[in-house]
Design an enzyme around this catalytic site. Sequence first.
Site, PDB file in Angstrom:
ATOM      1  N   ASN A 189       2.019  -5.094  -3.244  1.00  0.00           N
ATOM      2  CA  ASN A 189       0.686  -5.428  -2.814  1.00  0.00           C
ATOM      3  C   ASN A 189      -0.072  -4.251  -2.469  1.00  0.00           C
ATOM      4  O   ASN A 189       0.385  -3.347  -2.021  1.00  0.00           O
ATOM      5  CB  ASN A 189       0.731  -6.402  -1.775  1.00  0.00           C
ATOM      6  CG  ASN A 189      -0.703  -7.068  -1.218  1.00  0.00           C
ATOM      7  OD1 ASN A 189      -1.364  -7.619  -2.039  1.00  0.00           O
ATOM      8  ND2 ASN A 189      -1.123  -6.808  -0.020  1.00  0.00           N
TER       9      ASN A 189
ATOM     10  N   GLU B 204       0.822  -1.269   0.063  1.00  0.00           N
ATOM     11  CA  GLU B 204      -0.006   0.101  -0.037  1.00  0.00           C
ATOM     12  C   GLU B 204       0.802   1.350   0.004  1.00  0.00           C
ATOM     13  O   GLU B 204       0.537   1.971   0.947  1.00  0.00           O
ATOM     14  CB  GLU B 204      -0.936   0.002   1.156  1.00  0.00           C
ATOM     15  CG  GLU B 204      -1.724  -1.249   1.146  1.00  0.00           C
ATOM     16  CD  GLU B 204      -2.860  -1.558   2.521  1.00  0.00           C
ATOM     17  OE1 GLU B 204      -2.728  -0.477   3.535  1.00  0.00           O
ATOM     18  OE2 GLU B 204      -3.462  -2.342   2.447  1.00  0.00           O
TER      19      GLU B 204
ATOM     20  N   HIS C 236     -10.565  -6.301  -1.669  1.00  0.00           N
ATOM     21  CA  HIS C 236     -11.616  -5.952  -0.513  1.00  0.00           C
ATOM     22  C   HIS C 236     -12.265  -5.278  -1.206  1.00  0.00           C
ATOM     23  O   HIS C 236     -12.491  -3.925  -1.436  1.00  0.00           O
ATOM     24  CB  HIS C 236     -10.913  -5.094   0.458  1.00  0.00           C
ATOM     25  CG  HIS C 236      -9.860  -5.879   1.467  1.00  0.00           C
ATOM     26  ND1 HIS C 236     -10.007  -6.878   2.012  1.00  0.00           N
ATOM     27  CD2 HIS C 236      -8.475  -5.496   1.449  1.00  0.00           C
ATOM     28  CE1 HIS C 236      -9.102  -7.154   2.913  1.00  0.00           C
ATOM     29  NE2 HIS C 236      -8.060  -6.414   2.275  1.00  0.00           N
TER      30      HIS C 236
ATOM     31  N   GLU D 241      -6.284 -10.640  -0.782  1.00  0.00           N
ATOM     32  CA  GLU D 241      -6.998 -10.440   0.515  1.00  0.00           C
ATOM     33  C   GLU D 241      -8.628 -10.326   0.138  1.00  0.00           C
ATOM     34  O   GLU D 241      -9.385  -9.366   0.649  1.00  0.00           O
ATOM     35  CB  GLU D 241      -6.812  -9.052   1.222  1.00  0.00           C
ATOM     36  CG  GLU D 241      -5.020  -9.087   1.345  1.00  0.00           C
ATOM     37  CD  GLU D 241      -4.665  -7.588   2.167  1.00  0.00           C
ATOM     38  OE1 GLU D 241      -5.468  -7.059   2.647  1.00  0.00           O
ATOM     39  OE2 GLU D 241      -3.254  -7.494   2.208  1.00  0.00           O
TER      40      GLU D 241
ATOM     41  N   ASP E 157     -12.375 -10.375  -0.119  1.00  0.00           N
ATOM     42  CA  ASP E 157     -13.590 -10.373   0.610  1.00  0.00           C
ATOM     43  C   ASP E 157     -14.670  -9.699   0.104  1.00  0.00           C
ATOM     44  O   ASP E 157     -14.393  -8.573  -0.537  1.00  0.00           O
ATOM     45  CB  ASP E 157     -13.373 -10.068   2.196  1.00  0.00           C
ATOM     46  CG  ASP E 157     -12.536  -8.905   2.729  1.00  0.00           C
ATOM     47  OD1 ASP E 157     -12.805  -8.167   1.966  1.00  0.00           O
ATOM     48  OD2 ASP E 157     -11.887  -9.247   3.684  1.00  0.00           O
TER      49      ASP E 157
HETATM   50  O1  9MR Z   1      -6.964  -7.716   9.171  1.00  0.00           O
HETATM   51  C1  9MR Z   1      -5.750  -6.967   9.537  1.00  0.00           C
HETATM   52  C2  9MR Z   1      -6.352  -6.441  11.189  1.00  0.00           C
HETATM   53  O2  9MR Z   1      -6.619  -7.339  11.813  1.00  0.00           O
HETATM   54  C3  9MR Z   1      -5.039  -5.583  11.701  1.00  0.00           C
HETATM   55  O3  9MR Z   1      -5.683  -4.790  12.808  1.00  0.00           O
HETATM   56  C4  9MR Z   1      -4.851  -4.525  10.662  1.00  0.00           C
HETATM   57  C5  9MR Z   1      -3.632  -3.692  11.111  1.00  0.00           C
HETATM   58  O4  9MR Z   1      -2.486  -4.149  11.090  1.00  0.00           O
HETATM   59  O5  9MR Z   1      -4.476  -4.959   9.367  1.00  0.00           O
HETATM   60  C6  9MR Z   1      -5.742  -5.921   8.647  1.00  0.00           C
HETATM   61  O6  9MR Z   1      -5.193  -6.363   7.385  1.00  0.00           O
HETATM   62  C7  9MR Z   1      -4.756  -5.210   6.376  1.00  0.00           C
HETATM   63  C8  9MR Z   1      -3.637  -5.898   5.587  1.00  0.00           C
HETATM   64  O7  9MR Z   1      -2.441  -6.097   6.477  1.00  0.00           O
HETATM   65  C9  9MR Z   1      -3.372  -4.826   4.399  1.00  0.00           C
HETATM   66  N1  9MR Z   1      -4.459  -4.757   3.682  1.00  0.00           N
HETATM   67  C10 9MR Z   1      -5.643  -4.422   4.427  1.00  0.00           C
HETATM   68  C11 9MR Z   1      -5.899  -5.257   5.458  1.00  0.00           C
HETATM   69  C12 9MR Z   1      -7.356  -4.996   5.956  1.00  0.00           C
HETATM   70  O8  9MR Z   1      -7.265  -3.573   6.776  1.00  0.00           O
END
Ligand code: 9MR
Length: 349
Positions: free
Chosen positions: A194, A147, A230, A259, A261
């Site tokens: 990613n 990101e 997402h 990822e 969903d």
């Molecule tokens: O699903 C993840 C959540 O449990 C964490 O609190 C958060 C912060 O670390 O990250 C979420 O996962 C993210 C992923 O690492 C990167 N893309 C977006 C995902 C959803 O926010």
Amino acid sequence: MFVLPIAAVVCLLGTSSEAATLRSAAHGRVHIGTAAKPGFISEDGRYATTLAREFDQLEPENEMKWSLLRPARDRFDFAAADELVRFAKQNGMLVRGHTLLWYQAVPKWLGEGQWTWNDLSQLMANHIQTVVRHFAGSVYAWDVVNEAFHPDGSLRSSIWYDSPGTGVGGPYGYIERAFVLAHAADPRAKLFYNDYAFEGGGPKFEAILAMARDFKKRGVPINGIGFQCHFTLNSIPAATLQKNMRAFTDLGLEVHITELDVRLPVDGTGHATPQDLERQAQMYGEVVRACLAVRGCSAIQVWGFSDARSWIPRFFSGQGAGTLFDQEFRPKPAYRLVLDLLTGAAAAR
Ligand code: 9MR
């Protein structure tokens, strides 16, 4: 008259979907993965069983991020991530690593520390070397940088971007250096960039494509692009997804769905309407169809697989039910469609 037992007839007709699982259906065409958490594996037998039965790949949802892996400057804590790697090995699953550099999940000691450019440069190099070497041979693909772009295609501010000393110069400074460092630490790992909200096109898509082109042209060691995916019911770029994946595979890169969903409006108990669950199935189907139609799309990974254990309700109030299995770990319509599509792809091989 000779009569075949019913089970044999079902088998001959190729509809033995009772025994089929996502991983058996996908075998030989794509890897089918999910984000996973070690705590859920140890506390919920249904979670562990479904994870091992349905998926041939997992990715720690959080355990390989700086915030969990590196509690202090001079201390790495690999225990939780190692536990997931062990589970994966025991169950014949691949592991994706997530993520070496991100603007989020920066531990307090790092985010609030007073650093020179040189300090940060060394911290970054030391982190990538230590982590990638630790998991060499276990993690087959890394999200090296996560990101890094704004929706308008400009680079996002982060502790790494804001410190020019961490890069190698050029427009992609720290990102390029991260790929070079990761490749040196494990030359066999596949290295991915990613991101989210670029899958359908637009300035962010163009910016990521320009970077990928530039990296390929100059020999920066990148192997693929992660399409996070997402989505909501209205945000799936069904018309452009395939074409946009091909833009990268045409460069010789792989694409992983990383990822996936599809979140829905839910009631107070976290349930969606039957109509929305059917629409959700169609949306999952669009993404799976797109990947199966693109030769270099080699993995489809969901971001959690049960509505009982999903990040969505914590982040989006009034939304949830975004995964393939319901709160009781029963397959939802989306699961059945994904399974059918994977089975069809296998039959067409
Ligand atoms: O699903 C993840 C959540 O449990 C964490 O609190 C958060 C912060 O670390 O990250 C979420 O996962 C993210 C992923 O690492 C990167 N893309 C977006 C995902 C959803 O926010």
